[in-house]
Each structure stands twice: as C-alpha cells, then as structure tokens.
Design a protein around this motif. Structure first.
Motif, PDB file in Angstrom:
ATOM      1  N   SER A 326       0.764  -1.128   0.144  1.00 22.79           N
ATOM      2  CA  SER A 326      -0.037   0.031  -0.066  1.00 22.79           C
ATOM      3  C   SER A 326       0.882   1.230  -0.064  1.00 22.79           C
ATOM      4  O   SER A 326       0.634   2.432  -0.655  1.00 22.79           O
ATOM      5  CB  SER A 326      -0.978   0.041   1.271  1.00 22.79           C
ATOM      6  OG  SER A 326      -0.223  -0.565   2.229  1.00 22.79           O
ATOM      7  N   GLY A 327       2.023   1.086   0.493  1.00 26.95           N
ATOM      8  CA  GLY A 327       3.167   2.536   0.326  1.00 26.95           C
ATOM      9  C   GLY A 327       3.070   2.772  -0.824  1.00 26.95           C
ATOM     10  O   GLY A 327       3.319   4.238  -1.271  1.00 26.95           O
ATOM     11  N   ARG A 328       3.238   1.962  -2.044  1.00 32.11           N
ATOM     12  CA  ARG A 328       3.253   2.574  -3.458  1.00 32.11           C
ATOM     13  C   ARG A 328       2.011   3.236  -3.642  1.00 32.11           C
ATOM     14  O   ARG A 328       2.233   4.511  -4.688  1.00 32.11           O
ATOM     15  CB  ARG A 328       3.437   1.526  -4.291  1.00 32.11           C
ATOM     16  CG  ARG A 328       4.880   0.892  -3.999  1.00 32.11           C
ATOM     17  CD  ARG A 328       5.221  -0.214  -5.210  1.00 32.11           C
ATOM     18  NE  ARG A 328       6.675  -0.926  -4.749  1.00 32.11           N
ATOM     19  CZ  ARG A 328       7.126  -1.915  -5.455  1.00 32.11           C
ATOM     20  NH1 ARG A 328       6.425  -2.260  -6.455  1.00 32.11           N
ATOM     21  NH2 ARG A 328       8.333  -2.242  -5.140  1.00 32.11           N
ATOM     22  N   ILE A 329       0.824   3.057  -3.305  1.00 31.20           N
ATOM     23  CA  ILE A 329      -0.384   3.651  -3.689  1.00 31.20           C
ATOM     24  C   ILE A 329      -0.263   5.136  -3.127  1.00 31.20           C
ATOM     25  O   ILE A 329      -0.442   6.071  -3.781  1.00 31.20           O
ATOM     26  CB  ILE A 329      -1.510   2.879  -3.369  1.00 31.20           C
ATOM     27  CG1 ILE A 329      -1.535   1.755  -4.121  1.00 31.20           C
ATOM     28  CG2 ILE A 329      -2.821   3.702  -3.696  1.00 31.20           C
ATOM     29  CD1 ILE A 329      -2.795   0.744  -3.800  1.00 31.20           C
ATOM     30  N   LEU A 330       0.195   4.951  -1.646  1.00 34.04           N
ATOM     31  CA  LEU A 330       0.178   6.252  -0.827  1.00 34.04           C
ATOM     32  C   LEU A 330       1.084   7.126  -1.778  1.00 34.04           C
ATOM     33  O   LEU A 330       0.975   8.549  -1.499  1.00 34.04           O
ATOM     34  CB  LEU A 330       0.659   6.145   0.580  1.00 34.04           C
ATOM     35  CG  LEU A 330      -0.392   5.577   1.608  1.00 34.04           C
ATOM     36  CD1 LEU A 330       0.305   5.129   2.908  1.00 34.04           C
ATOM     37  CD2 LEU A 330      -1.477   6.427   1.701  1.00 34.04           C
ATOM     38  N   CYS A 331       2.162   6.691  -2.132  1.00 34.56           N
ATOM     39  CA  CYS A 331       3.344   7.427  -2.624  1.00 34.56           C
ATOM     40  C   CYS A 331       2.777   8.178  -3.977  1.00 34.56           C
ATOM     41  O   CYS A 331       3.075   9.142  -4.236  1.00 34.56           O
ATOM     42  CB  CYS A 331       4.688   6.304  -3.109  1.00 34.56           C
ATOM     43  SG  CYS A 331       5.925   7.474  -3.756  1.00 34.56           S
ATOM     44  N   ALA A 332       1.972   7.320  -4.909  1.00 34.12           N
ATOM     45  CA  ALA A 332       1.725   7.782  -6.070  1.00 34.12           C
ATOM     46  C   ALA A 332       0.324   8.744  -5.858  1.00 34.12           C
ATOM     47  O   ALA A 332       0.529   9.688  -6.548  1.00 34.12           O
ATOM     48  CB  ALA A 332       0.992   6.692  -6.955  1.00 34.12           C
ATOM     49  N   LEU A 333      -0.378   8.591  -4.917  1.00 39.09           N
ATOM     50  CA  LEU A 333      -1.316   9.764  -4.370  1.00 39.09           C
ATOM     51  C   LEU A 333      -0.501  11.193  -4.132  1.00 39.09           C
ATOM     52  O   LEU A 333      -0.894  12.142  -4.489  1.00 39.09           O
ATOM     53  CB  LEU A 333      -2.316   9.270  -3.348  1.00 39.09           C
ATOM     54  CG  LEU A 333      -3.060   8.205  -3.648  1.00 39.09           C
ATOM     55  CD1 LEU A 333      -3.557   7.711  -2.102  1.00 39.09           C
ATOM     56  CD2 LEU A 333      -4.336   8.671  -4.417  1.00 39.09           C
ATOM     57  N   GLY A 334       0.741  10.887  -3.380  1.00 37.10           N
ATOM     58  CA  GLY A 334       1.579  12.003  -2.911  1.00 37.10           C
ATOM     59  C   GLY A 334       2.030  12.738  -3.859  1.00 37.10           C
ATOM     60  O   GLY A 334       2.316  13.854  -3.788  1.00 37.10           O
ATOM     61  N   TYR A 335       2.528  12.076  -4.858  1.00 39.53           N
ATOM     62  CA  TYR A 335       3.437  12.965  -5.990  1.00 39.53           C
ATOM     63  C   TYR A 335       2.373  13.415  -7.217  1.00 39.53           C
ATOM     64  O   TYR A 335       2.763  14.119  -8.147  1.00 39.53           O
ATOM     65  CB  TYR A 335       4.302  12.487  -6.564  1.00 39.53           C
ATOM     66  CG  TYR A 335       4.283  11.148  -7.415  1.00 39.53           C
ATOM     67  CD1 TYR A 335       3.779  10.884  -8.817  1.00 39.53           C
ATOM     68  CD2 TYR A 335       4.552   9.827  -6.727  1.00 39.53           C
ATOM     69  CE1 TYR A 335       3.431   9.664  -9.373  1.00 39.53           C
ATOM     70  CE2 TYR A 335       4.676   8.536  -7.476  1.00 39.53           C
ATOM     71  CZ  TYR A 335       3.896   8.710  -8.658  1.00 39.53           C
ATOM     72  OH  TYR A 335       3.675   7.459  -9.344  1.00 39.53           O
ATOM     73  N   SER A 336       0.905  13.161  -7.007  1.00 42.18           N
ATOM     74  CA  SER A 336      -0.046  13.561  -7.870  1.00 42.18           C
ATOM     75  C   SER A 336      -0.116  15.226  -8.254  1.00 42.18           C
ATOM     76  O   SER A 336      -0.517  15.666  -9.343  1.00 42.18           O
ATOM     77  CB  SER A 336      -1.661  12.977  -7.691  1.00 42.18           C
ATOM     78  OG  SER A 336      -1.915  13.619  -6.558  1.00 42.18           O
ATOM     79  N   GLY A 337       0.487  15.921  -7.197  1.00 49.30           N
ATOM     80  CA  GLY A 337       0.110  17.392  -7.484  1.00 49.30           C
ATOM     81  C   GLY A 337      -0.918  17.862  -6.720  1.00 49.30           C
ATOM     82  O   GLY A 337      -1.168  19.147  -6.208  1.00 49.30           O
TER      83      GLY A 337
END
Lengths: 414, 414
Positions: A326-337
């Motif tokens: 799930s960390g990768r999903i959090l990470c992708a949300l985080g760099y979305s802008g």
C-alpha cells in the motif's frame, strides 16, 4: 437499456467489412483471414457525425483529415481504416495519402471525398503504400455486409497488439422507437489520457443533430476514454468517431431533453465498456486495474489522484506481482500534485473474491497477506482510495506492468 | 577542479562507517559484510548544513525530521542511515522512531539530538525496530574511520536495489586553500523529478555559511537530480544533504562572490555525476539514456520536453530493444504539454560509436538501421531533439525499461 450482441453493424443501415491488404506481415502458420488489416464501415444514408481526437501536438495525417471532416463537413457516409502503418510524422506526403485514400473510397461508392473518414494505426514514420489501399478498398467493397459477423470481422481488422477484438452494442427506446448504439474499438499500447493509439468507431441509427451528438460525445469522453492509462504515452492517432444515420426514425434529438439524456446515458455505457476492455487488454497485461478515488475535494482532484495511481509503474508492477504494497499507492497519491492530508487516507483492495483494507488514516496496516494475494490474483482488481476530504469521486482504468509489455515494446517494428 | 578518489570521507574532518544491523534479510551465500544496512557519517566539528527534500505530499518521518534540523537547527554533526525500511506511512510511531534514533546517536557521541540527521530507504509502511538501530549505532561507532575505504563501505551500506555504490569527490582551490567536496548517493527505482528514493549525502571542508550552502544546493538540484527519471514515481524519502565543516580554512563564503561560484560549480559537477550514476543504475537498467533538447523557446520548456522523452515507457522499452523508432520520440515530445511546430523537429541518436539523424523537419528519415542499432547498443545513449524554435537547452537522464525492472518491482518486499 438492453445490452445486445454486435458492434458497428448492430444499428440499422450500417454495413462493415474487413480485408487483408498487406499492411501487416504474415507470420508462419498465419492465414490472411486471421490478420486482416483494413476495415470499412459504410452507411446507406448520410450520417451526422461527432469526434474527439488526440491532444498530442504531433497529430497523424488521418487525424487532421478527420478533424476537417467532423468540424467542417459535419456529414459522412464511410469510414476506412488501415492497421500496420500510422501515417504519422509523414509530412505533406501523409496528407496527400489521406486525400488519395478518400478519393479511392469516394469513387468506389459514388460519394464525396469529404464524406470519407480515415483511420490509421501502427508504426509512426512510414508512408502509406497507396497500391495497398487501392487493393484493400476493392476487397472491402465486395465483402461489405450488415450482419453481426461483418462487424466482428471489421473489429478484428483494426487490431494491432490487441489480443482480443472489442465490440459493444446496446438498445434503448427513444420517442417510442428502438435506437441502437454499437461500436468497435482498438486500444492496447500507448494508451493514456486524452485519446491514444485508440481508435473507436461508434455507429447509431438514432436521429440526432451533429451538435447534440458532439455534445453527448464530449460529455462522455472525459470520464471514460480519458481515464484510461496503459503506459502513460498519448499517441498521435487517437480518434473516437460517432456516426448517426437517423434510421431509427425517432423525432430528431436537437436539445438537451429527456431523449438526449437517454441517448447520452447509453453512449456513456458503451464508452465505459470500451475503456475497461482497452485497459484490461493493455500491452502484455494480465489484469484490468481499476482505481476509484472517493472523498476528494473536487471531481478534478479525484481524477488527477486516480490517474496518478493507475499510471504508476511501481504500482502497476506490484499488481502484476500480486503484492499488496500500500505504500506505493500512498506514494503515487502523494506525487500527483493534489494537496491532501496523508494522515487521513484509507486504502482498500477489492476483486470478486473479496475486499481488504490495507491502510487506515495514512498508516499501512498489518494484513492477511494470503488473502490480499488472493484478491490481487483476479483478472480485475480495484484499488479504492478514500481521501476523507470531501464528496467527489472518480474512477480510472489501467493494467499491470509485465515482462510482456517490455517484450512487445522493445521490438515493435520487427 | 580536480576529480579525486573517494566519497563522504574525502573532505577533511569527516569519518564514516557501514554495519549490518539486520534490516536486510541475509540470503544464501551472503555475508553480513556484503549487505551492510546502516551507515554513518560524523564530523569532528559542527557543520553548516543545507538540504532539499521530496516534493511528495506523503513525506517519510526521517524527511520531516531532517527538514526540521535543516530549516531550524541549521547545524549538524552526524548522519545516520538505515536501508531496508523507509519509515514512511508510519504515523506518529514513525516520528517517535526518528526522535529515539537521534537520541541514541546523540548519547553515543555526546551531541544534541537536533544535530543528528536521519535517512531511511526501503519498504514503506513498516515500523523501524529500535533494537536494530541501537545495535547498529553501537557497531557504527566502533568502525568509524576517516579513510577512503570507510566512505566506500558507507556508500555500499545505503544501497537497496542499486547494483553499484555511487561516490564522487573533487578538489578545488578557494581563497588559496584546498577545498574538497565528496559524497555518496543511492538511487535506483522510484526515481523521478523532484527527489526520489534517492538519498545523497555530500560532505565538504569548505568554510561557507548555511545560507550560501543552501543557495548553492538549490541552484544545482533543478538541473541535476530533478532531471533524472527512472520510473516516473517520486518517492516519499528523497533527500539531498550537504554538510560543510569549514576545516579547509578558507575565508567564509558569505556572498555570491567568485569563491561562491567556484564552490557552486564544483557542487554542480558532483551532482551531475550522481545524476548520471543514478539514472544508469535504474532498476533493471542496461543503459544510461540521456535526452538533450536544443532550440527550445525557454529553459523551462526544454526541461519539460526532455523529461517527457526520458520518462516515456515506449521510448525506454525501445532503447532496451535497440530500436531507433523516432516516431515514439516525436510522440513523447508531442504530449509533453509544450507547444511547438512538429514540422520543424530534427532528431538524432548519439553514443560513443557515432551519431545518426533519424528525423528531419518532423519527418522520419530512412536510416541505416544496422548503424542505428550499433549506436543504441552502447551503455550510454543520447537522443538529441532540436526543436528549432529558440536557443534554450536542457538535458534529462534516465534508463531503458527492461524485463528486470518488472521483475524487481513485481515482488520487491519478498
């Protein structure tokens, strides 16, 4: 709304065909019939038309041709498509090839060349061999038929790296008449927001003005095709066209009335199904990956967040590996802008075998890894991200990233 | 400027060490010494410090800790890093782990806990086992040394999926004194613009104020680390830190004078080398892929264009396949968001065996495919895109997309 069998020939008054004109190389043990590389759709009557096109600055010649037909001519009777050569980055010769192709089709059917829509998909940078178009159009004209099978053959002829053909058709009642919307679509690689080596041809016997047809299509595309991402690349050739010949005999839809709404809803269904089919058949994909973002502050932010997750190479590789990181999903949300409170986010995975929460308030949870792997091993997997910031929601579609994606794209031209 | 051997211990007054504390699992035939998973850098004297950090909304606990130290404390004496667990998405427990870690280091060296910088890299969502930190710090303290070898051992201890350790060091003369800048860096997966699972620690014996050190770092990062893309994902942990202990004895650099320029140029070289090393060692990569955009209307546009090409999955897969498909580069330029005239673009490929033009005025050229494949088969390949719109230029660094990328990321946690 009734879901029915068929594609571009489901609606009344449309014929279709597929043929082999030599754009694709025959491999060992392959028959021409298996790899048809030209398709045609012809309407008995003139059609009102609508279209949406790639946002890429580099637009293939057939895209430029179709934009002119849709925006200026507003009526068409035929669509001709070749698969194998994209006719992109071909300069003035590319535009001439479109003009010549339209002339060949126009002469064959006694129509105006500006009533001919053209689609091309395949390798960028090569010129269209006109003798193949000439031969292909002759073959297609002979084979044209209004049967369901003819639509299927056409839908197979536009495939490139697609593994399955894609057809959808539905029937609705408008003004007491049966109205059918059907279509064919090819997708696979290079699919990202904003129309991409995606060709989609939708036919309907609805009686609807060009203006309302364009309005319906333009309202549907942002939530469907533009929410699909296979590899983040937006192609030079993406095109969605709708042709409406009016044969259903309903009172013309010329305003945003109830008939319009019925039509637009049916079109939304058709385009959503095509979006899922394309995403699930992304190059090398083994799974359809759906990302739903809930609780966002606005629809636009929900879309950006959903697309960031569905496009992440790390998330896509993890779906392939059936690993609930799930960390990768959090990470992708985080760099979305998009700004959000990381300590509010809840994450879930869901597929037909069940649902599991994998993060709560931004913290990764200890989970039953075996159950999570089971959920992720299905052919269609959904990640649900609850931002707990508001009420807006959006869904994006993609696929996993696999060895085969690399294989297909490492050596596409040979 | 002289390029010298070494890394974090090249500059005077810095000691380093690496140790195995049990964050990484030992595999068959592996010795602890081969997979050290904690590193430490300690300065005899207090250092002025500067840092740049991930732009991801989700910031790992150690990033939040370091931001506080850099922005508020402005002085530090020690850096401690663990590889294996990222301490991201760990909530309040994650912050407590940083506080506890800093205390352990502070107690061991008799310094303030706010003089301790902390780095973590690895899997997101797991909590830091404090007994391992405790054990690790004890081991590291014993092993600290100012030798070049100690720096190398530390640089290996911070690796995760990196295949080679990364060290750079240079020497310049400032105010008649020998000033050394050296560092270590880990990169590999999840590397995209704006700092990403990239940890970089640079030490220097220059005498420079915190303010000018931050200015130099902030001026260098946008053209170096932020122009690297491995997979488009921006991590939660990216951190670049510079520590300056003043032991070279030069007059303090406290304005943008010539000494500052000499220092900033040397720092630019160090960061450029690290950027190339990280890109070329992207997860599963077989080649460093460099994209230079020339003739853009502005530097910002040149950067956006270069990054769009270097980040394209289709282009990256094509570099892996040694296939000079210039259409994919045109396509990636086209969807970058930058407006340009597609019929002006010239494209070239270059590597140490030669240079070839593959497109002219937006048209794909017929090329000697064997020669193109030869150029693309080198370990470092450059694509040059001349937009012919202006004078601005930018370079981005990435790598090819390979089977191994998918393999590494499909199952990273196991």
């Amino acid at each position: 709304m009734e879901i029915i069998k068929g594609g571009v020939t489901a609606a009344s008054g449309f014929k279709a065909a597929g043929a082999y004109a030599g754009f694709k190389k025959l491999k060992d043990n392959q028959f021409k019939e298996e790899i048809n590389d030209m398709a045609m759709v012809v309407s008995d009557k003139p059609c009102n038309i609508a279209g949406t096109f790639t946002t890429n600055v580099v637009k293939a010649a057939p895209v430029q041709w179709d934009m002119d037909v849709v925006y200026n001519n507003k009526v068409a009777k035929a669509v001709v498509v070749n698969s194998g050569i994209a006719n992109a980055a071909t300069g003035a010769e590319g535009m001439k090839a479109c003009d010549d192709t339209a002339k060949i089709v126009a002469d064959a059917f006694g129509i105006d060349k500006k009533e001919v829509l053209i689609g091309s998909t395949g390798v960028i940078g090569y010129e269209i061999p006109m003798e193949k178009i000439d031969k292909g159009v002759g073959l297609l004209k002979e084979k044209l038929s209004d049967t369901i099978e003819a639509g299927t053959i056409a839908s197979k002829a536009i495939m490139t790296t697609d593994t399955v053909n894609k057809e959808v058709a539905v029937k609705v009642i408008i003004d007491g008449k049966e109205v059918t919307i059907g279509g064919m679509c090819k997708g696979s690689g290079m699919i990202h927001p904003n129309m991409c080596t995606m060709l989609c041809y939708i036919t309907t016997d609805a009686n609807i003005t060009s203006e309302m047809l364009q309005k319906a299509l333009s309202s549907v595309v942002p939530d469907t095709f533009n929410m699909v991402s296979v590899d983040g690349d937006t192609s030079t050739n993406d095109t969605v066209l709708v042709l409406a010949n009016g044969e259903a005999g309903n009172k013309a839809i010329d305003s945003e009335n109830d008939d319009y709404k019925t039509f637009a809803e049916a079109l939304l269904y058709v385009c959503t199904e095509f979006s899922k089919k394309m995403a699930g058949d992304g190059e090398g994909a083994t799974a359809l990956f759906e990302v739903t973002v809930k609780g966002a502050k606005s629809k636009d932010e929900a879309k950006v967040l959903a697309k960031s997750v569905v496009s992440s190479s790390l998330v896509k590789a993890m779906i392939y590996g059936h690993d609930a990181n799930s960390g990768r999903i959090l990470c992708a949300l985080g760099y979305s802008g998009v700004k959000f409170d990381p300590e509010k986010v809840d994450l879930f995975f869901e597929s037909k075998v069940g649902k599991i929460q994998i993060a709560k308030d931004g913290k990764v949870l200890s989970i039953d890894e075996d159950f999570a792997t089971k959920i992720l091993s299905e052919e269609a997997v959904t990640a649900i991200c609850d931002m707990k910031m508001g009420e807006a929601e959006a869904t994006a579609w993609g696929c996993d990233l696999t060895y085969d994606y690399v294989k297909i794209n490492g050596d596409y031209r040979s």
